[in-house]
Design an enzyme around this catalytic site. Sequence first.
Site, PDB file in Angstrom:
ATOM      1  N   SER A 210     -14.664  37.660   1.959  1.00 51.82           N
ATOM      2  CA  SER A 210     -14.876  37.314   3.376  1.00 51.82           C
ATOM      3  C   SER A 210     -16.002  36.313   3.569  1.00 51.82           C
ATOM      4  O   SER A 210     -16.685  36.316   4.590  1.00 51.82           O
ATOM      5  CB  SER A 210     -15.170  38.584   4.181  1.00 51.82           C
ATOM      6  OG  SER A 210     -16.344  39.209   3.682  1.00 51.82           O
ATOM      7  N   GLY A 211     -16.237  35.439   2.564  1.00 54.05           N
ATOM      8  CA  GLY A 211     -17.155  34.319   2.772  1.00 54.05           C
ATOM      9  C   GLY A 211     -16.434  33.214   3.530  1.00 54.05           C
ATOM     10  O   GLY A 211     -15.315  33.408   4.040  1.00 54.05           O
TER      11      GLY A 211
ATOM     12  N   GLN B  27     -28.187  27.570   4.194  1.00 53.74           N
ATOM     13  CA  GLN B  27     -29.075  27.091   5.238  1.00 53.74           C
ATOM     14  C   GLN B  27     -28.921  25.610   5.522  1.00 53.74           C
ATOM     15  O   GLN B  27     -28.688  25.177   6.635  1.00 53.74           O
ATOM     16  CB  GLN B  27     -30.531  27.338   4.823  1.00 53.74           C
ATOM     17  CG  GLN B  27     -30.844  28.761   4.520  1.00 53.74           C
ATOM     18  CD  GLN B  27     -32.190  28.872   3.858  1.00 53.74           C
ATOM     19  OE1 GLN B  27     -33.213  28.678   4.502  1.00 53.74           O
ATOM     20  NE2 GLN B  27     -32.206  29.152   2.579  1.00 53.74           N
TER      21      GLN B  27
ATOM     22  N   ARG C   5     -29.228  17.746  -8.414  1.00 49.16           N
ATOM     23  CA  ARG C   5     -29.899  19.037  -8.576  1.00 49.16           C
ATOM     24  C   ARG C   5     -30.295  19.354 -10.013  1.00 49.16           C
ATOM     25  O   ARG C   5     -31.400  19.812 -10.270  1.00 49.16           O
ATOM     26  CB  ARG C   5     -28.993  20.152  -8.076  1.00 49.16           C
ATOM     27  CG  ARG C   5     -29.079  20.301  -6.611  1.00 49.16           C
ATOM     28  CD  ARG C   5     -28.475  21.577  -6.165  1.00 49.16           C
ATOM     29  NE  ARG C   5     -28.938  21.808  -4.802  1.00 49.16           N
ATOM     30  CZ  ARG C   5     -28.379  22.666  -3.974  1.00 49.16           C
ATOM     31  NH1 ARG C   5     -27.366  23.397  -4.364  1.00 49.16           N
ATOM     32  NH2 ARG C   5     -28.865  22.826  -2.773  1.00 49.16           N
TER      33      ARG C   5
ATOM     34  N   LEU D 250     -20.085  24.463   1.133  1.00 47.35           N
ATOM     35  CA  LEU D 250     -19.544  24.908   2.424  1.00 47.35           C
ATOM     36  C   LEU D 250     -18.340  24.046   2.783  1.00 47.35           C
ATOM     37  O   LEU D 250     -17.334  24.526   3.301  1.00 47.35           O
ATOM     38  CB  LEU D 250     -20.624  24.794   3.514  1.00 47.35           C
ATOM     39  CG  LEU D 250     -21.726  25.856   3.481  1.00 47.35           C
ATOM     40  CD1 LEU D 250     -22.787  25.540   4.530  1.00 47.35           C
ATOM     41  CD2 LEU D 250     -21.164  27.257   3.717  1.00 47.35           C
TER      42      LEU D 250
HETATM   43  C1  LIG Z   1     -29.213  31.030  -0.284  1.00 40.46           C
HETATM   44  C2  LIG Z   1     -28.071  30.073  -0.376  1.00 40.46           C
HETATM   45  C3  LIG Z   1     -28.124  28.853   0.301  1.00 40.46           C
HETATM   46  C4  LIG Z   1     -27.058  27.957   0.211  1.00 40.46           C
HETATM   47  N1  LIG Z   1     -27.094  26.777   0.942  1.00 40.46           N
HETATM   48  C5  LIG Z   1     -26.006  25.976   0.959  1.00 40.46           C
HETATM   49  C6  LIG Z   1     -25.940  24.841   1.811  1.00 40.46           C
HETATM   50  O1  LIG Z   1     -26.863  24.567   2.569  1.00 40.46           O
HETATM   51  N2  LIG Z   1     -24.819  24.080   1.773  1.00 40.46           N
HETATM   52  C7  LIG Z   1     -23.745  24.349   0.975  1.00 40.46           C
HETATM   53  O2  LIG Z   1     -22.749  23.629   1.001  1.00 40.46           O
HETATM   54  N3  LIG Z   1     -23.783  25.428   0.154  1.00 40.46           N
HETATM   55  C8  LIG Z   1     -24.873  26.244   0.141  1.00 40.46           C
HETATM   56  N4  LIG Z   1     -24.889  27.354  -0.668  1.00 40.46           N
HETATM   57  C9  LIG Z   1     -23.707  27.639  -1.482  1.00 40.46           C
HETATM   58  C10 LIG Z   1     -22.598  28.185  -0.610  1.00 40.46           C
HETATM   59  O3  LIG Z   1     -23.119  28.900   0.462  1.00 40.46           O
HETATM   60  C11 LIG Z   1     -21.686  29.104  -1.404  1.00 40.46           C
HETATM   61  O4  LIG Z   1     -21.361  28.566  -2.637  1.00 40.46           O
HETATM   62  C12 LIG Z   1     -20.393  29.300  -0.634  1.00 40.46           C
HETATM   63  O5  LIG Z   1     -20.680  29.677   0.676  1.00 40.46           O
HETATM   64  C13 LIG Z   1     -19.525  30.313  -1.332  1.00 40.46           C
HETATM   65  O6  LIG Z   1     -18.522  30.704  -0.446  1.00 40.46           O
HETATM   66  P1  LIG Z   1     -17.348  31.615  -0.966  1.00 40.46           P
HETATM   67  O7  LIG Z   1     -16.520  31.921   0.228  1.00 40.46           O
HETATM   68  O8  LIG Z   1     -16.711  30.971  -2.116  1.00 40.46           O
HETATM   69  O9  LIG Z   1     -18.086  32.911  -1.528  1.00 40.46           O
HETATM   70  P2  LIG Z   1     -19.058  33.961  -0.811  1.00 40.46           P
HETATM   71  O10 LIG Z   1     -19.586  33.450   0.469  1.00 40.46           O
HETATM   72  O11 LIG Z   1     -20.031  34.376  -1.839  1.00 40.46           O
HETATM   73  O12 LIG Z   1     -18.064  35.138  -0.468  1.00 40.46           O
HETATM   74  C14 LIG Z   1     -17.460  35.894  -1.488  1.00 40.46           C
HETATM   75  C15 LIG Z   1     -16.859  37.118  -0.859  1.00 40.46           C
HETATM   76  O13 LIG Z   1     -16.111  37.841  -1.833  1.00 40.46           O
HETATM   77  C16 LIG Z   1     -16.473  39.208  -1.771  1.00 40.46           C
HETATM   78  N5  LIG Z   1     -16.204  39.819  -3.077  1.00 40.46           N
HETATM   79  C17 LIG Z   1     -16.863  39.703  -4.245  1.00 40.46           C
HETATM   80  N6  LIG Z   1     -16.283  40.420  -5.195  1.00 40.46           N
HETATM   81  C18 LIG Z   1     -15.202  41.032  -4.624  1.00 40.46           C
HETATM   82  C19 LIG Z   1     -14.218  41.945  -5.074  1.00 40.46           C
HETATM   83  N7  LIG Z   1     -14.209  42.422  -6.322  1.00 40.46           N
HETATM   84  N8  LIG Z   1     -13.266  42.359  -4.191  1.00 40.46           N
HETATM   85  C20 LIG Z   1     -13.265  41.926  -2.901  1.00 40.46           C
HETATM   86  N9  LIG Z   1     -14.201  41.073  -2.420  1.00 40.46           N
HETATM   87  C21 LIG Z   1     -15.156  40.633  -3.270  1.00 40.46           C
HETATM   88  C22 LIG Z   1     -17.926  39.190  -1.360  1.00 40.46           C
HETATM   89  O14 LIG Z   1     -18.333  40.439  -0.859  1.00 40.46           O
HETATM   90  C23 LIG Z   1     -17.876  38.092  -0.305  1.00 40.46           C
HETATM   91  O15 LIG Z   1     -17.405  38.573   0.914  1.00 40.46           O
HETATM   92  C24 LIG Z   1     -25.943  28.258  -0.606  1.00 40.46           C
HETATM   93  C25 LIG Z   1     -25.892  29.474  -1.290  1.00 40.46           C
HETATM   94  C26 LIG Z   1     -26.938  30.377  -1.190  1.00 40.46           C
HETATM   95  C27 LIG Z   1     -26.858  31.671  -1.927  1.00 40.46           C
END
Ligand SMILES: Cc1cc2nc3c(=O)[nH]c(=O)nc-3n(C[C@H](O)[C@H](O)[C@H](O)COP(=O)(O)OP(=O)(O)OC[C@H]3O[C@@H](n4cnc5c(N)ncnc54)[C@H](O)[C@@H]3O)c2cc1C
Length: 400
Positions: free
Chosen positions: A18-19, A53, A273, A381
């Site tokens: 749910s990211g 952020q 980076r 993002l």
């Molecule tokens: C502090 C921080 C600052 C950042 N700043 C930036 C920025 O400014 N700009 C930018 O572009 N990127 C930034 N990033 C990177 C970016 O935010 C992330 O890489 C991106 O949001 C990841 O999104 P996602 O949907 O792939 O994963 P996530 O947002 O990590 O979501 C993953 C989801 O999967 C779920 N999950 C995990 N394992 C399982 C499982 N076994 N079963 C079911 N669900 C599971 C988790 O609970 C979560 O809901 C930042 C990251 C961090 C940590």
Amino acid sequence: MRIVDAAAQAFDVLVIGSGASGLAAAVSAERSGARVALATKGSLQANNSSKAQGGIQAAFADDDTPEIHAEDVWRSSHETADRRLVEVLTTEAPGAIHWLEELGVEFTRENGGYRLARCGGATRKRLLQVGDRTGHAITKQLREAWEAGTGTSLTNAALKELTRFEGGWRARVGDLTVEAGTVVLAAGGRCFREAEERGELSTNHPNATGEVTKIALELGAEARDLDALQYHPNGGAWPANMQGYSIPETTRAYGAVLLNSDGEEFTDSLGPRDVVAQAIFDEVDKGKGVETPDGRPAVYLDTTRIPRADAEVSLPYMLRRYRGGGIDPLQEKILTYPVLHYQNGGLVIDEHAATTIEGVYACGEIAGGTHGRNRMMGNSLLECVVFGKRAGHAASASRS
Ligand SMILES: Cc1cc2nc3c(=O)[nH]c(=O)nc-3n(C[C@H](O)[C@H](O)[C@H](O)COP(=O)(O)OP(=O)(O)OC[C@H]3O[C@@H](n4cnc5c(N)ncnc54)[C@H](O)[C@@H]3O)c2cc1C
């Protein structure tokens, strides 16, 4: 939106995570007419995306184009990215921003246009921001769009097992068994677990543990660059409550520079980076670092060079956090050291976010190729939104 807590369920599309990427995929699949379930490990809010952020990249400046954006990605990846994915990413970036605006995201504006910053590795100002809570703003609006629809949320439902059957895929999520024609894996990276194993600090949410990648690999999915983990150059090193905090790269975009113990600039603070992080490691190895009060290595980030007006518009959350810990970054330099942050590689996908396993899609940090071995800030993002939308649409179109 329904929240289900028992019994086996059948859907067209099952989204895992749910990211930002999972929510974008779920909204897109549902709007394509599919019956969608979204299963996630904790609450809908528990993810890395909400912690982001700094901002999100898209070519809006007069001197910028998606092609220039793509060249910056290619160069920052040290020519390791998948150019087909990069082209999709940068070409669809402006449209992704407008889609987010339709969902209610209000990007910071100035002089009649977006407030744009230049991030590390970029040749143009391209980073849109919502103050310094961009990820929070984006995931909030995506979540509201998802919750306003007819899809089903399965919370506290970690994916434990995925098996193929004649009608599609059967998933064990938490205590439930869910069947779906297609599956979108959007479970993020593994840097929290990796940092724990290495005894290091990480910026990541505790749910970033990578077991879904393992499940996909066991099913035979191809992956790439899984060994390429990214250090955020600027982890907070002091005060103690800021350790593991990622100091937004926009501090450097708005004038902060890295200094060694002699007060000398030792690297281009807006380089890619991996180059900036390595320069900090090297400077400390040469004995030109400083030590935190609890004995950790660090260098200075001279945040006093950021104009107050820029800081107030683009860094209010960061200022509040530091001031809460007794340090005013506009009055004194802060201490920083690289911290484990991002999984550059992941599951191999095509332009439609299809993995190498039929009926299984992947988007966001769990997927590889878009950034090659070194991601630029602000493109994650973006990747979540662009490829999340594509994954949801394709998963809906190909459901059995
Ligand atoms: C502090 C921080 C600052 C950042 N700043 C930036 C920025 O400014 N700009 C930018 O572009 N990127 C930034 N990033 C990177 C970016 O935010 C992330 O890489 C991106 O949001 C990841 O999104 P996602 O949907 O792939 O994963 P996530 O947002 O990590 O979501 C993953 C989801 O999967 C779920 N999950 C995990 N394992 C399982 C499982 N076994 N079963 C079911 N669900 C599971 C988790 O609970 C979560 O809901 C930042 C990251 C961090 C940590």
